[in-house]
Design a protein around this motif. Structure first.
Motif, PDB file in Angstrom:
ATOM      1  N   GLU A   1      -2.708   5.611  -2.367  1.00  0.00           N
ATOM      2  CA  GLU A   1      -3.589   4.928  -1.417  1.00  0.00           C
ATOM      3  C   GLU A   1      -4.802   5.839  -1.238  1.00  0.00           C
ATOM      4  OE1 GLU A   1      -1.526   4.423   2.338  1.00  0.00           O
ATOM      5  OE2 GLU A   1      -1.291   6.572   2.626  1.00  0.00           O
TER       6      GLU A   1
ATOM      7  N   GLU B   1      -0.168 -11.460   0.830  1.00  0.00           N
ATOM      8  CA  GLU B   1      -1.029 -10.481   1.505  1.00  0.00           C
ATOM      9  C   GLU B   1      -2.239 -10.092   0.645  1.00  0.00           C
ATOM     10  OE1 GLU B   1       0.908  -6.676   2.032  1.00  0.00           O
ATOM     11  OE2 GLU B   1      -1.065  -5.726   2.182  1.00  0.00           O
ATOM     12  N   ILE B   2      -3.420 -10.088   1.277  1.00  0.00           N
ATOM     13  CA  ILE B   2      -4.585  -9.521   0.576  1.00  0.00           C
ATOM     14  C   ILE B   2      -5.097  -8.269   1.277  1.00  0.00           C
ATOM     15  CG2 ILE B   2      -5.367 -11.578  -0.643  1.00  0.00           C
ATOM     16  CD1 ILE B   2      -7.385 -12.086   1.572  1.00  0.00           C
TER      17      ILE B   2
ATOM     18  N   GLU C   1       4.437   0.093  -9.977  1.00  0.00           N
ATOM     19  CA  GLU C   1       5.091  -1.150  -9.544  1.00  0.00           C
ATOM     20  C   GLU C   1       6.142  -1.551 -10.571  1.00  0.00           C
ATOM     21  OE1 GLU C   1       4.647  -2.716  -6.783  1.00  0.00           O
ATOM     22  OE2 GLU C   1       2.658  -2.164  -6.020  1.00  0.00           O
TER      23      GLU C   1
ATOM     24  N   ARG D   1       0.146   2.679  -8.455  1.00  0.00           N
ATOM     25  CA  ARG D   1       1.552   2.612  -8.049  1.00  0.00           C
ATOM     26  C   ARG D   1       2.359   2.137  -9.247  1.00  0.00           C
ATOM     27  NH1 ARG D   1       0.803  -0.174  -2.020  1.00  0.00           N
ATOM     28  NH2 ARG D   1      -0.782   1.360  -1.423  1.00  0.00           N
TER      29      ARG D   1
ATOM     30  N   THR E   1      -0.764  -5.132  -9.719  1.00  0.00           N
ATOM     31  CA  THR E   1      -0.907  -4.343 -10.939  1.00  0.00           C
ATOM     32  C   THR E   1      -0.582  -2.886 -10.620  1.00  0.00           C
ATOM     33  OG1 THR E   1      -3.233  -4.137 -10.374  1.00  0.00           O
ATOM     34  CG2 THR E   1      -2.684  -5.800 -11.994  1.00  0.00           C
TER      35      THR E   1
ATOM     36  N   GLY F   1      -7.574  -4.968  -0.852  1.00  0.00           N
ATOM     37  CA  GLY F   1      -7.613  -4.732  -2.288  1.00  0.00           C
ATOM     38  C   GLY F   1      -8.822  -5.443  -2.880  1.00  0.00           C
TER      39      GLY F   1
ATOM     40  N   GLU G   1      -6.310   1.425  10.661  1.00  0.00           N
ATOM     41  CA  GLU G   1      -6.716   1.310   9.258  1.00  0.00           C
ATOM     42  C   GLU G   1      -6.859  -0.154   8.862  1.00  0.00           C
ATOM     43  OE1 GLU G   1      -4.826   3.027   5.324  1.00  0.00           O
ATOM     44  OE2 GLU G   1      -3.394   1.663   6.261  1.00  0.00           O
TER      45      GLU G   1
ATOM     46  N   GLU H   1     -10.933   0.742   1.962  1.00  0.00           N
ATOM     47  CA  GLU H   1     -10.219   1.117   3.183  1.00  0.00           C
ATOM     48  C   GLU H   1     -11.151   1.714   4.231  1.00  0.00           C
ATOM     49  OE1 GLU H   1      -5.677   1.865   2.240  1.00  0.00           O
ATOM     50  OE2 GLU H   1      -6.854   3.650   1.814  1.00  0.00           O
TER      51      GLU H   1
HETATM   52  N1  GAP Z   1      -3.397   2.667   3.030  1.00  0.00           N
HETATM   53  C1  GAP Z   1      -2.555   1.585   3.336  1.00  0.00           C
HETATM   54  C2  GAP Z   1      -2.103   0.857   2.172  1.00  0.00           C
HETATM   55  O1  GAP Z   1      -2.283   1.297   1.056  1.00  0.00           O
HETATM   56  P1  GAP Z   1      -0.842  -1.320   1.442  1.00  0.00           P
HETATM   57  O2  GAP Z   1      -0.470  -2.533   2.246  1.00  0.00           O
HETATM   58  O3  GAP Z   1       0.210  -0.637   0.687  1.00  0.00           O
HETATM   59  O4  GAP Z   1      -1.531  -0.334   2.483  1.00  0.00           O
HETATM   60  C3  GAP Z   1      -3.223  -2.219   0.976  1.00  0.00           C
HETATM   61  O5  GAP Z   1      -2.015  -1.719   0.463  1.00  0.00           O
HETATM   62  C4  GAP Z   1      -3.844  -3.236   0.060  1.00  0.00           C
HETATM   63  O6  GAP Z   1      -3.988  -2.679  -1.249  1.00  0.00           O
HETATM   64  C5  GAP Z   1      -3.010  -4.498  -0.141  1.00  0.00           C
HETATM   65  O7  GAP Z   1      -3.216  -5.429   0.904  1.00  0.00           O
HETATM   66  C6  GAP Z   1      -3.556  -4.995  -1.453  1.00  0.00           C
HETATM   67  O8  GAP Z   1      -4.775  -5.706  -1.251  1.00  0.00           O
HETATM   68  C7  GAP Z   1      -3.841  -3.708  -2.208  1.00  0.00           C
HETATM   69  N2  GAP Z   1      -2.701  -3.419  -3.094  1.00  0.00           N
HETATM   70  C8  GAP Z   1      -1.577  -2.720  -2.807  1.00  0.00           C
HETATM   71  N3  GAP Z   1      -0.750  -2.653  -3.875  1.00  0.00           N
HETATM   72  C9  GAP Z   1      -1.372  -3.338  -4.875  1.00  0.00           C
HETATM   73  C10 GAP Z   1      -1.037  -3.632  -6.244  1.00  0.00           C
HETATM   74  N4  GAP Z   1       0.073  -3.197  -6.796  1.00  0.00           N
HETATM   75  N5  GAP Z   1      -1.916  -4.368  -6.967  1.00  0.00           N
HETATM   76  C11 GAP Z   1      -3.081  -4.809  -6.434  1.00  0.00           C
HETATM   77  N6  GAP Z   1      -3.450  -4.557  -5.155  1.00  0.00           N
HETATM   78  C12 GAP Z   1      -2.607  -3.829  -4.388  1.00  0.00           C
END
Ligand code: GAP
Length: 447
Positions: A148, A264-265, A182, A180, A192, A308, A304, A199
Motif C-alpha cells: 500500500e 469495492e473501488i 493476490e 500484492r 491484479t 485504486g 485515509e 491515497e
Molecule cells: N492503504 C489502505 C489500503 O490499501 P485496501 O482496501 O487494501 O486499502 C485500497 O486497498 C484500494 O486499492 C482498493 O479499494 C482498490 O481500489 C485498490 N486495490 C487493492 N487491491 C487491489 C488489487 N489487487 N487490484 C487492483 N486494485 C486494488
C-alpha cells in the motif's frame, strides 16, 4: 452480464486502451498494459484526483500536500505496519490433486471447484511480494514491494510536518504503484497483482477523527459523481468490525455496480493511531505531535481515503459504455445494427478532438485538415483520421469517447470554417478556423 464484460474487454484491446501483459509470451500473471488511449485516460483520472486533493479541496482547518515515496523501503516498515503478520494474508485451502489454492471465503464446498479433488485444511498465505536488494540473495537482503502506498507517507510524517511548517490537521496525498501476491486475480483489471493507488492520509486530533471520517466519506463519493458515475451505480457499504482491515477502527467501502456485481473501488478508513504509534515503537523515533498552543503531545489519528486508479478506470469505463440498437443516425440507411458510444466525462476522455477531412482523395481537403490538426494539437489531445467514410469515422470516434469531431469539407476551402460535431448531441455547428481553439476551450472548460 458476462457478455457485457467481454464486449468491454474486447473494445479496450481493439481500440488501444488495455492489452494483456506479455501477450506474445502467453500473458503473465494477470498483468495488463495500458495502451495509447488507456494511458491518456488513466493519466486523466490521476490528474483529476490530484487536482481534487491539491487544488480543489479546502477541508476544514487544514491543507493538503503531495508526496512520491519509494516503492522499495525498509522491511521493518512492513513489520511495524502488520503486513508481514497474519493481518495481511488470505485464508486458503489447497487441492490435494491439482494443487490449486482457493480463498476459503469464496468457496462453499469442501472439494476443489476445478477438479473435484479433496481440499486441505485452510491456512494463511501472506500477500507481500518479496525481492532482494543488492547482488546477494540472503535473508538479510530481503525487502518487499510496497503493498500500500500510504506507509511511505507515515514514515515521512515528521519530514513533511517540519519542512512544510504544517499544523494538525493536514493531509498528504500520493499516487503510486502497489503490489500484492493476490491468489485469485480476476475480473480484468479489477483485481491484479500490480496496481495503482490514489491515497490521502489526513492527520487529525483523535477527538476529531469521527468528524473527518464523515467528511471524507462524503467528499469521495462526490468525486465519482462529479466525474459522471451514475448515482444508482454507486453505494456505500459500512464494514462491520469483524471484516475490517487490521488497522481500521471505522471503515466504509465505496462500491460500484460492475457487470460482475457490486464491488469495492475505494475504502475510507479511520486508522486511529495504529500507524504512527507502531512506527514509533519499531523505529524508536517518537512520532507524537506537539501542539504549541495547548501544550498537548499526542499521536494524531489518521483518516485515509484509498482508491485504486485501475478500479476507478474500470468503473468509469463500464459506466460510460453504451450500445445503441439501430444506431443513433437515423438519416442514413447504413446505420449499423449496434452503435457503441463511450460517454466519458470530458475530463476523462482520452481524445478530446478528432480532425477529419470529409473525403481523403481530395488533396486540398487533406492539406487543410492537416493544417487544422497542427493548430489544435498543442492545445488538446487531438487525433487525425482520414480512413473510411465520414459516418464510419464519427462512429469510430464515438466508440472511444472523443468529445468533438472537427470536419474539413468543401465549404471550408471557401469560408475557412469547419463543422464541430458534439459526441453526445451529434449536433454540428460551423466555426471559423481562427476561432476554433477558443471555441473548443470554452466547450471543454479549459483555460
Ligand atoms: N492503504 C489502505 C489500503 O490499501 P485496501 O482496501 O487494501 O486499502 C485500497 O486497498 C484500494 O486499492 C482498493 O479499494 C482498490 O481500489 C485498490 N486495490 C487493492 N487491491 C487491489 C488489487 N489487487 N487490484 C487492483 N486494485 C486494488
Amino acid at each position: 452480464m458476462k457478455d457485457l464484460m467481454l464486449k468491454i474487454i474486447s473494445l479496450t484491446k481493439r481500440r488501444g486502451f488495455i492489452y494483456p501483459s506479455s501477450e506474445i509470451y502467453g500473458g503473465f500473471g494477470s498483468g495488463y498494459d495500458y495502451g495509447p488511449l488507456g494511458v491518456e485516460m488513466k493519466n486523466n483520472i490521476k490528474l483529476a484526483w490530484w487536482d481534487e486533493m491539491i487544488k480543489n479541496q479546502s477541508p476544514p482547518d487544514g491543507g493538503i500536500v503531495g508526496l512520491d515515496a519509494a516503492i522499495l523501503m525498509s522491511p521493518q516498515i512492513w513489520q511495524a505496519s502488520g503486513h508481514l503478520t497474519a493481518g495481511f494474508a488470505d485464508e486458503l485451502a489447497e487441492c490435494k490433486s491439482c494443487h490449486k489454492r482457493f480463498k476459503v471465503d469464496e468457496i462453499k464446498q469442501k472439494v476443489c471447484p476445478e477438479c473435484g479433488g479433496e481440499l486441505t485444511e485452510s491456512r494463511k498465505f501472506n500477500l507481500m511480494m518479496r525481492t532482494f536488494v543488492g547482488p546477494v540473495e540472503t535473508e538479510t537482503n530481503i525487502t518487499y514491494l510496497r503493498a500500500e502506498t500510504c506507509q511511505g507517507i507515515y514514515v515521512n510524517f515528521e519530514n513533511v510536518l517540519n519542512s512544510m511548517r504544517l499544523k494538525i490537521p493536514f493531509g498528504v496525498a500520493q499516487i503510486g504503484k502497489a503490489f500484492r501476491n493476490e491468489i485469485n486475480p480476476k475480473d480484468f483489471i479489477y483485481r491484479t497483482r500490480e496496481f495503482e493507488q490514489m491515497e490521502l492520509q489526513w492527520f487529525c486530533h483523535p477527538k476529531e477523527a469521527v468528524k473527518y471520517f464523515d467528511y471524507w466519506k462524503k467528499e469521495r463519493v462526490k468525486w465519482y459523481l462529479n466525474l459522471g458515475i451514475k448515482k444508482e451505480n454507486l453505494r456505500i457499504k459500512e464494514v462491520p468490525a469483524a471484516q475490517r482491515a487490521h488497522y481500521a477502527r471505522q471503515q466504509i467501502d465505496i462500491e460500484y455496480k460492475f457487470p460482475f456485481g457490486w464491488k469495492e473501488i475505494e475504502g475510507v478508513h479511520n486508522r486511529g493511531d495504529f500507524d504512527l504509534s507502531n512506527h514509533s515503537k519499531y523505529s524508536g523515533k517518537d512520532l507524537r505531535y506537539f501542539d504549541e498552543e495547548t501544550k498537548e503531545k499526542y499521536f494524531p489519528y489518521i483518516i485515509e481515503t484509498s482508491g485504486g486508479a485501475d478500479r476507478s478506470f474500470l468503473a468509469f469505463l463500464c459506466d460510460a459504455y453504451q450500445e445503441i440498437k439501430g444506431g443513433r443516425t437515423k438519416t442514413t440507411k447504413a446505420a449499423k445494427e449496434i452503435e457503441t458510444l463511450l460517454k466519458l466525462h470530458k475530463k476523462l476522455a482520452p481524445i478530446k478532438v478528432a480532425v477529419l477531412p470529409l473525403i481523403r482523395n481530395k488533396p486540398e481537403l487533406v492539406k487543410k485538415a492537416k493544417e487544422v490538426f497542427e493548430i489544435l494539437k498543442p492545445h488538446f489531445m487531438t487525433q487525425y483520421d482520414e480512413v473510411g467514410s465520414i459516418g464510419r469515422r464519427y462512429r469510430r470516434q464515438d466508440e472511444i469517447g472523443t468529445l468533438f469531431a472537427v470536419t474539413v469539407d468543401f465549404e471550408t476551402l471557401e469560408k475557412d470554417d469547419v463543422t464541430v460535431r458534439d459526441r453526445d448531441t451529434m449536433k454540428q455547428e460551423r466555426v471559423k478556423i481562427e476561432n476554433l481553439v477558443e471555441a473548443l476551450k470554452e466547450k471543454l472548460n479549459v483555460q
